[in-house]
Motif scaffolding. Structure first.
Motif, PDB file in Angstrom:
ATOM      1  N   THR A  31       0.852  -1.270   0.005  1.00  0.00           N
ATOM      2  CA  THR A  31      -0.022  -0.086   0.017  1.00  0.00           C
ATOM      3  C   THR A  31       0.871   1.323  -0.114  1.00  0.00           C
ATOM      4  OG1 THR A  31       0.003  -0.131   2.440  1.00  0.00           O
ATOM      5  CG2 THR A  31      -1.770  -1.350   1.232  1.00  0.00           C
ATOM      6  N   THR A  46       2.840  -0.733   7.195  1.00  0.00           N
ATOM      7  CA  THR A  46       1.111  -1.445   7.086  1.00  0.00           C
ATOM      8  C   THR A  46       1.304  -2.473   7.872  1.00  0.00           C
ATOM      9  OG1 THR A  46       2.223  -2.777   5.291  1.00  0.00           O
ATOM     10  CG2 THR A  46       1.317  -0.512   4.701  1.00  0.00           C
ATOM     11  N   SER A  47       0.084  -2.931   8.046  1.00  0.00           N
ATOM     12  CA  SER A  47      -0.612  -4.151   8.961  1.00  0.00           C
ATOM     13  C   SER A  47      -0.223  -3.836  10.370  1.00  0.00           C
ATOM     14  CB  SER A  47      -0.013  -5.372   8.255  1.00  0.00           C
ATOM     15  OG  SER A  47      -0.286  -5.451   7.108  1.00  0.00           O
ATOM     16  N   ALA A  74      -3.469   3.668   2.686  1.00  0.00           N
ATOM     17  CA  ALA A  74      -3.346   2.462   3.148  1.00  0.00           C
ATOM     18  C   ALA A  74      -4.143   1.381   2.572  1.00  0.00           C
ATOM     19  CB  ALA A  74      -3.210   2.255   4.708  1.00  0.00           C
ATOM     20  N   ALA A 136      -8.315  -0.865   5.482  1.00  0.00           N
ATOM     21  CA  ALA A 136      -7.814  -0.094   6.409  1.00  0.00           C
ATOM     22  C   ALA A 136      -9.016   0.274   7.400  1.00  0.00           C
ATOM     23  CB  ALA A 136      -7.290   1.286   5.985  1.00  0.00           C
ATOM     24  N   THR A 166      -4.258  -2.120   7.833  1.00  0.00           N
ATOM     25  CA  THR A 166      -3.777  -0.946   8.571  1.00  0.00           C
ATOM     26  C   THR A 166      -4.867  -0.589   9.427  1.00  0.00           C
ATOM     27  OG1 THR A 166      -2.105  -0.999   7.033  1.00  0.00           O
ATOM     28  CG2 THR A 166      -2.123   0.913   8.771  1.00  0.00           C
TER      29      THR A 166
END
Length: 264
Positions: A31, A46-47, A74, A136, A166
């Motif tokens: 992303t 991210t995540s 994201a 997200a 995220t």
């Protein structure tokens, strides 16, 4: 845009809606670029969980808008789940369709959930993060609450890592506190620069990185949200600007060729 109220069957309704998203086939992609060239500041991981705090209660709208911008980045075209604490809606106002459109957010991009208390808000966040179709999650909360504990943040961070989405936790009327977040930010609103013809300028934010997990540099950035490009950008430098005369000070009389001032 779909609204789910926090009634007794709220989580069941959310699960049903998320299963529909799963069947539509959500595809996971990288992303945020890793080269640091996007958005004017170092790209966010991210995540993971990111904490966003309003610099002052009056900046509640700004922290929500900033969180939506980050969520759009994201999500990379996948659905966003926005869970809104009822108290946040009462203090800062409820989501406004034209305003969301100005952020570049289409109704099909957003699943809006209203939560009456912090416990429900956190439960919604965990449930949404489990869906492989969600890109997200934005949780918006007002005020201090014991529910926002270190243990709760660890659960959210683990759910984000497991599900792949995220998570952005936006809070107003609350002081920054320890959590399992990857980054912690203080967000304030800034005056925007008018566009050509005196049109309203882009939404502008002051974003201060308070902490990054594992250490690293911090700082403050002034960022504008570009709706067309769906990204944050540094404000363009003013061109051709003139320094105004000081208030209550008469303009200087023109000079003659010899340097003497000419009488008015």
């Amino acid at each position: 845009m779909r609204n789910i109220c926090s009634q007794s069957d709220a989580l069941a309704a959310l699960k049903t809606r998320l299963e529909t998203l799963d069947r539509s086939g959500g595809r996971r992609v990288e992303t945020v670029p890793r080269d640091g060239s996007d958005d004017g500041f170092a790209p966010l991981a991210t995540s993971v969980l990111h904490d966003l705090y309003a610099a002052a209660p009056a900046d509640a709208v700004a922290v929500n808008a900033f969180g939506l911008g980050l969520a759009l980045r994201a999500a990379a075209g996948r659905p966003i789940v926005w869970a809104l604490h009822e108290m946040m809606g009462q203090e800062a106002g409820r989501p406004h369709g034209p305003g969301l459109h100005e952020m570049g957010l289409a109704p099909r991009d957003l699943l809006l959930v209203r939560a009456r208390d912090a416990q429900t808000l956190l439960a919604v966040g965990e449930e949404a993060l489990r869906s492989p179709a969600v890109g997200a999650v934005l949780l918006s909360a007002w005020g201090e609450a014991k529910a926002f504990s270190l243990t709760a943040s660890r659960r959210l961070a683990l759910a984000a890592e497991t599900g792949g989405a995220t998570l952005f936790l936006a809070r107003a009327g609350a002081a920054p506190c320890p959590s399992a977040a990857e980054t912690r930010w203080s967000i304030g609103s800034c005056a925007s620069e008018p566009l050509e013809g005196g049109a309203p300028g882009r939404p502008s934010f002051s974003a201060t990185l308070l902490r990054r997990r594992g250490g690293g540099g911090t700082g403050t950035w002034i960022m504008e949200w570009d709706r067309e490009q769906r990204r944050f950008r540094a404000p363009a430098p003013l061109s051709g600007g003139l320094v105004p005369l000081a208030a209550q000070r008469p303009a200087a009389a023109p000079r003659t060729e010899t340097g003497a001032r000419r009488a008015a």
